[in-house]
Design a protein around this motif. Structure first.
Motif, PDB file in Angstrom:
ATOM      1  N   GLN A 150      -0.532  -6.969   8.722  1.00  0.00           N
ATOM      2  CA  GLN A 150      -1.084  -8.098   9.472  1.00  0.00           C
ATOM      3  C   GLN A 150      -0.200  -9.342   9.343  1.00  0.00           C
ATOM      4  OE1 GLN A 150      -3.649  -7.943  11.725  1.00  0.00           O
ATOM      5  NE2 GLN A 150      -3.411  -5.765  11.260  1.00  0.00           N
ATOM      6  N   GLN A 151       0.386  -9.558   8.165  1.00  0.00           N
ATOM      7  CA  GLN A 151       1.335 -10.667   8.014  1.00  0.00           C
ATOM      8  C   GLN A 151       2.567 -10.437   8.888  1.00  0.00           C
ATOM      9  OE1 GLN A 151      -0.383  -9.091   5.584  1.00  0.00           O
ATOM     10  NE2 GLN A 151      -0.200 -10.177   3.622  1.00  0.00           N
ATOM     11  N   GLN A 152       3.005  -9.189   8.939  1.00  0.00           N
ATOM     12  CA  GLN A 152       4.154  -8.864   9.790  1.00  0.00           C
ATOM     13  C   GLN A 152       3.814  -9.084  11.263  1.00  0.00           C
ATOM     14  OE1 GLN A 152       4.647  -4.851   8.394  1.00  0.00           O
ATOM     15  NE2 GLN A 152       6.207  -5.393   6.894  1.00  0.00           N
ATOM     16  N   ALA A 153       2.583  -8.740  11.646  1.00  0.00           N
ATOM     17  CA  ALA A 153       2.157  -8.956  13.021  1.00  0.00           C
ATOM     18  C   ALA A 153       2.156 -10.441  13.364  1.00  0.00           C
ATOM     19  CB  ALA A 153       0.764  -8.362  13.229  1.00  0.00           C
ATOM     20  N   GLN A 154       1.727 -11.264  12.421  1.00  0.00           N
ATOM     21  CA  GLN A 154       1.723 -12.710  12.654  1.00  0.00           C
ATOM     22  C   GLN A 154       3.140 -13.240  12.844  1.00  0.00           C
ATOM     23  OE1 GLN A 154      -0.822 -14.604  13.265  1.00  0.00           O
ATOM     24  NE2 GLN A 154       0.419 -16.470  13.444  1.00  0.00           N
ATOM     25  N   GLN A 155       4.072 -12.719  12.059  1.00  0.00           N
ATOM     26  CA  GLN A 155       5.472 -13.131  12.200  1.00  0.00           C
ATOM     27  C   GLN A 155       6.017 -12.730  13.576  1.00  0.00           C
ATOM     28  OE1 GLN A 155       7.199 -11.136   8.860  1.00  0.00           O
ATOM     29  NE2 GLN A 155       6.374 -12.578   7.359  1.00  0.00           N
TER      30      GLN A 155
ATOM     31  N   GLN B  60       4.081  -6.781 -12.441  1.00  0.00           N
ATOM     32  CA  GLN B  60       2.703  -7.223 -12.646  1.00  0.00           C
ATOM     33  C   GLN B  60       1.725  -6.508 -11.718  1.00  0.00           C
ATOM     34  OE1 GLN B  60       2.292  -9.103 -15.312  1.00  0.00           O
ATOM     35  NE2 GLN B  60       4.523  -9.027 -15.448  1.00  0.00           N
ATOM     36  N   SER B  61       2.200  -5.594 -10.908  1.00  0.00           N
ATOM     37  CA  SER B  61       1.316  -4.869  -9.990  1.00  0.00           C
ATOM     38  C   SER B  61       0.351  -3.998 -10.789  1.00  0.00           C
ATOM     39  CB  SER B  61       2.128  -3.997  -9.036  1.00  0.00           C
ATOM     40  OG  SER B  61       2.777  -2.943  -9.743  1.00  0.00           O
ATOM     41  N   GLU B  62      -0.757  -3.657 -10.142  1.00  0.00           N
ATOM     42  CA  GLU B  62      -1.741  -2.803 -10.803  1.00  0.00           C
ATOM     43  C   GLU B  62      -1.132  -1.456 -11.184  1.00  0.00           C
ATOM     44  OE1 GLU B  62      -6.206  -0.880 -10.057  1.00  0.00           O
ATOM     45  OE2 GLU B  62      -5.237  -2.111  -8.510  1.00  0.00           O
TER      46      GLU B  62
ATOM     47  N   ARG C 167      -5.420  -2.686  11.747  1.00  0.00           N
ATOM     48  CA  ARG C 167      -5.911  -3.594  10.709  1.00  0.00           C
ATOM     49  C   ARG C 167      -6.335  -2.854   9.441  1.00  0.00           C
ATOM     50  NH1 ARG C 167      -8.654  -6.577  13.870  1.00  0.00           N
ATOM     51  NH2 ARG C 167      -7.030  -8.180  14.072  1.00  0.00           N
ATOM     52  N   ILE C 168      -6.760  -1.614   9.604  1.00  0.00           N
ATOM     53  CA  ILE C 168      -7.207  -0.826   8.457  1.00  0.00           C
ATOM     54  C   ILE C 168      -6.086  -0.586   7.440  1.00  0.00           C
ATOM     55  CG2 ILE C 168      -6.702   1.409   9.526  1.00  0.00           C
ATOM     56  CD1 ILE C 168      -9.228   2.500   8.223  1.00  0.00           C
ATOM     57  N   LEU C 169      -4.828  -0.668   7.891  1.00  0.00           N
ATOM     58  CA  LEU C 169      -3.691  -0.413   6.999  1.00  0.00           C
ATOM     59  C   LEU C 169      -3.414  -1.583   6.063  1.00  0.00           C
ATOM     60  CD1 LEU C 169      -1.126   1.188   9.488  1.00  0.00           C
ATOM     61  CD2 LEU C 169      -2.771   2.355   8.008  1.00  0.00           C
ATOM     62  N   SER C 170      -3.802  -2.783   6.469  1.00  0.00           N
ATOM     63  CA  SER C 170      -3.411  -3.976   5.728  1.00  0.00           C
ATOM     64  C   SER C 170      -4.216  -4.129   4.443  1.00  0.00           C
ATOM     65  CB  SER C 170      -3.584  -5.220   6.595  1.00  0.00           C
ATOM     66  OG  SER C 170      -2.619  -5.226   7.623  1.00  0.00           O
ATOM     67  N   GLY C 171      -3.642  -4.888   3.523  1.00  0.00           N
ATOM     68  CA  GLY C 171      -4.289  -5.132   2.245  1.00  0.00           C
ATOM     69  C   GLY C 171      -3.802  -4.167   1.189  1.00  0.00           C
ATOM     70  N   PHE C 172      -3.660  -4.677  -0.023  1.00  0.00           N
ATOM     71  CA  PHE C 172      -3.137  -3.854  -1.109  1.00  0.00           C
ATOM     72  C   PHE C 172      -4.231  -2.958  -1.668  1.00  0.00           C
ATOM     73  CE2 PHE C 172       0.048  -7.065  -0.688  1.00  0.00           C
ATOM     74  CZ  PHE C 172       1.220  -6.409  -1.002  1.00  0.00           C
TER      75      PHE C 172
ATOM     76  N   VAL D 256       0.378   6.753   4.374  1.00  0.00           N
ATOM     77  CA  VAL D 256       0.163   5.354   4.747  1.00  0.00           C
ATOM     78  C   VAL D 256      -1.152   4.834   4.184  1.00  0.00           C
ATOM     79  CG1 VAL D 256      -0.117   3.761   6.679  1.00  0.00           C
ATOM     80  CG2 VAL D 256       1.560   5.594   6.822  1.00  0.00           C
ATOM     81  N   MET D 257      -2.194   5.659   4.224  1.00  0.00           N
ATOM     82  CA  MET D 257      -3.508   5.218   3.761  1.00  0.00           C
ATOM     83  C   MET D 257      -3.642   5.278   2.242  1.00  0.00           C
ATOM     84  SD  MET D 257      -4.900   4.289   6.495  1.00  0.00           S
ATOM     85  CE  MET D 257      -6.501   3.933   5.796  1.00  0.00           C
ATOM     86  N   ALA D 258      -2.716   5.941   1.570  1.00  0.00           N
ATOM     87  CA  ALA D 258      -2.815   6.090   0.121  1.00  0.00           C
ATOM     88  C   ALA D 258      -1.750   5.295  -0.615  1.00  0.00           C
ATOM     89  CB  ALA D 258      -2.706   7.569  -0.256  1.00  0.00           C
ATOM     90  N   SER D 259      -1.045   4.413   0.097  1.00  0.00           N
ATOM     91  CA  SER D 259      -0.006   3.615  -0.542  1.00  0.00           C
ATOM     92  C   SER D 259      -0.036   2.212   0.037  1.00  0.00           C
ATOM     93  CB  SER D 259       1.369   4.248  -0.319  1.00  0.00           C
ATOM     94  OG  SER D 259       1.797   4.042   1.016  1.00  0.00           O
ATOM     95  N   ASN D 260       0.869   1.392  -0.442  1.00  0.00           N
ATOM     96  CA  ASN D 260       0.962   0.011   0.036  1.00  0.00           C
ATOM     97  C   ASN D 260       2.178  -0.211   0.927  1.00  0.00           C
ATOM     98  OD1 ASN D 260      -1.396  -1.071  -1.190  1.00  0.00           O
ATOM     99  ND2 ASN D 260      -0.365  -1.011  -3.170  1.00  0.00           N
ATOM    100  N   ILE D 261       2.702   0.872   1.504  1.00  0.00           N
ATOM    101  CA  ILE D 261       3.901   0.746   2.315  1.00  0.00           C
ATOM    102  C   ILE D 261       3.651  -0.106   3.560  1.00  0.00           C
ATOM    103  CG2 ILE D 261       3.500   2.842   3.687  1.00  0.00           C
ATOM    104  CD1 ILE D 261       6.557   3.372   3.426  1.00  0.00           C
TER     105      ILE D 261
END
Length: 329
Positions: free
Chosen positions: A227-232, A62-64, A257-262, A217-222
Motif C-alpha cells: 500500500q505504501q508502494q501504491a501511494q508512491q 529487531q524484527s519479530e 490490500r490484503i497483502l499489506s502489513g507485516f 506472498v500470504m505467508a511472508s512480508n515480501i
C-alpha cells in the motif's frame, strides 16, 4: 576429459549414484531473508530438524523473526543459531557478513560451510508504467545484483570448502506475469545466472541448484509495503495517467490490500517442500532444479509450454486472477 564430462552428465540425467549426505552441527548453512516467510522457516528447519549450525541473515535485527530465531539458542548449544544483519544493497554489509563467516570458521575449526541459500527478495505489484524508477531498481538490485554480489564475495570460501549454492527463484522466472514485470525480470535473470554458474562451478566440485518453492506472498512480508508502494506510484502519476488509470488503479490496489502489513513469521508445515529442500541441500548429486507447486500451477505451467503465445497470454490472465484494465472500463 570429454568422456568424464559425458559420464557425469549421464549420471545426473538418470540420477545414478544419488545418495544423501549426513549433516550435523559441524555443517554451516547461510540463509538470506530470514526475517519471515520461507527464509525464516528454512532457518528453523535446518536448526531443529537437521541439527545444523545456521547463519540467519536478516534485514532487520529487531524484527519479530530475528528475535524468535535468537531465542532458539540454548545454554547447552549457544552457537548453533547466528543472526546477522544483511542489506544486499550495501557493499559494506555484504563484506561484514563475509568477515563474520570467516571468523566463525576460524573460531570453530571443525565447522565447514555446506551451503549458501540465496533467498532474500523484494516484490512490488503494479503495471510497469505505474512503478517508479526507484521501485524498479530496488527489485533488480536486491533480487539479482545483491544476490550476485553476496555470492561473489563468498565464492572463494565456498569453493575451498566444497559448499553449494541454492538460489531461490520463482515461477515468475519460468513464466512472466503481468503487474510483476520487474520482479519477473529479476527472477528470470537469476534463473539464467544460476544455470551458467552451475556449469562454471562443476569442474570445482561445486553444486548450484535452482529452487522454486511456489507462492508465499500470504505467508511472508515480501509484499508487506504494497500500500505504501501504491501511494508512491499514485504520487508520481502525471495528470494524463490519473485521468486514464485512476479507476483501474484503485480497483487493482484495493484487491491487493490484503497483502499489506507485516505478518508474524510463519513456520511452514509443508513436509513435501522441506523434503525437496533437504534433497537439494544434502544429495551428493542434486537435481539442477526443484519445483514445488500445487496441481493448479503444474497444469498451467504445462499449458504455458505447449500453447501458442496468444493463448498463453489469455491463460496467464486467468492464472493471475487479478483485476484487469478491461474489467474497469
Amino acid at each position: 576429459m570429454r568422456g568424464s564430462h559425458l559420464l557425469r552428465a549421464l549420471k545426473r540425467t538418470f540420477g545414478w549414484g544419488r545418495r544423501q549426505l549426513q549433516v550435523d552441527k559441524h555443517n554451516v548453512i547461510l540463509i538470506t531473508g530470514c526475517d519471515s516467510g520461507l527464509g525464516h522457516s528454512l532457518a528453523v528447519y535446518c536448526h531443529n530438524a537437521l541439527q545444523m549450525t545456521v547463519v540467519s541473515c536478516c534485514h532487520n535485527l529487531q524484527s519479530e523473526g530475528a528475535q524468535l530465531l535468537r531465542q532458539m539458542n540454548s545454554s547447552k548449544e549457544p552457537h548453533r543459531m547466528h543472526i546477522w544483519a544483511l542489506d544486499l544493497l550495501q557493499a559494506e554489509s555484504i563484506e561484514l557478513v563475509h568477515e563474520q563467516l570467516v571468523k566463525l570458521l576460524e573460531t570453530h575449526k571443525d565447522y565447514q560451510i555446506m551451503a549458501l541459500v540465496n533467498n532474500a527478495g523484494v516484490m512490488c505489484f503494479g503495471d510497469f508504467e505505474w512503478q517508479t524508477p526507484e521501485q524498479i531498481e530496488l527489485q533488480i538490485n536486491c533480487n539479482l545484483l545483491g544476490t550476485m554480489r553476496l555470492t561473489r564475495q563468498l565464492l572463494p570460501l565456498l569453493r575451498r570448502q566444497g559448499g553449494r549454492i541454492i538460489n531461490v527463484t520463482s515461477h515468475c522466472g519460468l513464466q512472466a506475469l503481468p503487474s510483476l514485470a520487474p520482479y519477473a525480470a529479476s527472477k528470470a535473470a537469476l534463473r539464467s545466472w544460476t544455470d551458467a554458474l552451475r556449469i562454471e562451478l562443476q569442474p570445482h566440485g561445486m553444486e548450484v541448484v535452482n529452487f522454486i518453492p511456489g507462492s508465499f506472498v500470504m505467508a511472508s512480508n515480501i509484499a508487506a509495503r504494497q500500500q505504501q508502494q501504491a501511494q508512491q506510484m499514485r504520487e508520481n502519476f502525471t495528470r494524463e495517467q490519473h485521468d486514464y488509470y485512476d479507476g483501474y488503479f484503485e480497483r487493482f490496489h484495493g484487491y491487493l490490500r490484503i497483502l499489506s502489513g507485516f505478518k508474524a513469521p510463519n513456520q511452514l508445515r509443508d513436509e513435501e517442500l522441506l523434503s525437496k529442500f533437504k534433497d537439494a541441500l544434502t544429495n551428493v548429486q542434486p537435481w539442477t532444479i526443484y519445483i514445488h507447486e500445487p496441481w493448479r500451477y503444474r497444469i498451467y505451467r504445462y499449458l504455458f509450454w505447449i500453447c501458442p503465445a496468444p493463448l498463453v497470454d489469455w491463460l496467464t490472465i486467468r492464472f493471475c486472477a487479478m483485476p484487469t484494465f478491461e474489467d474497469s472500463k
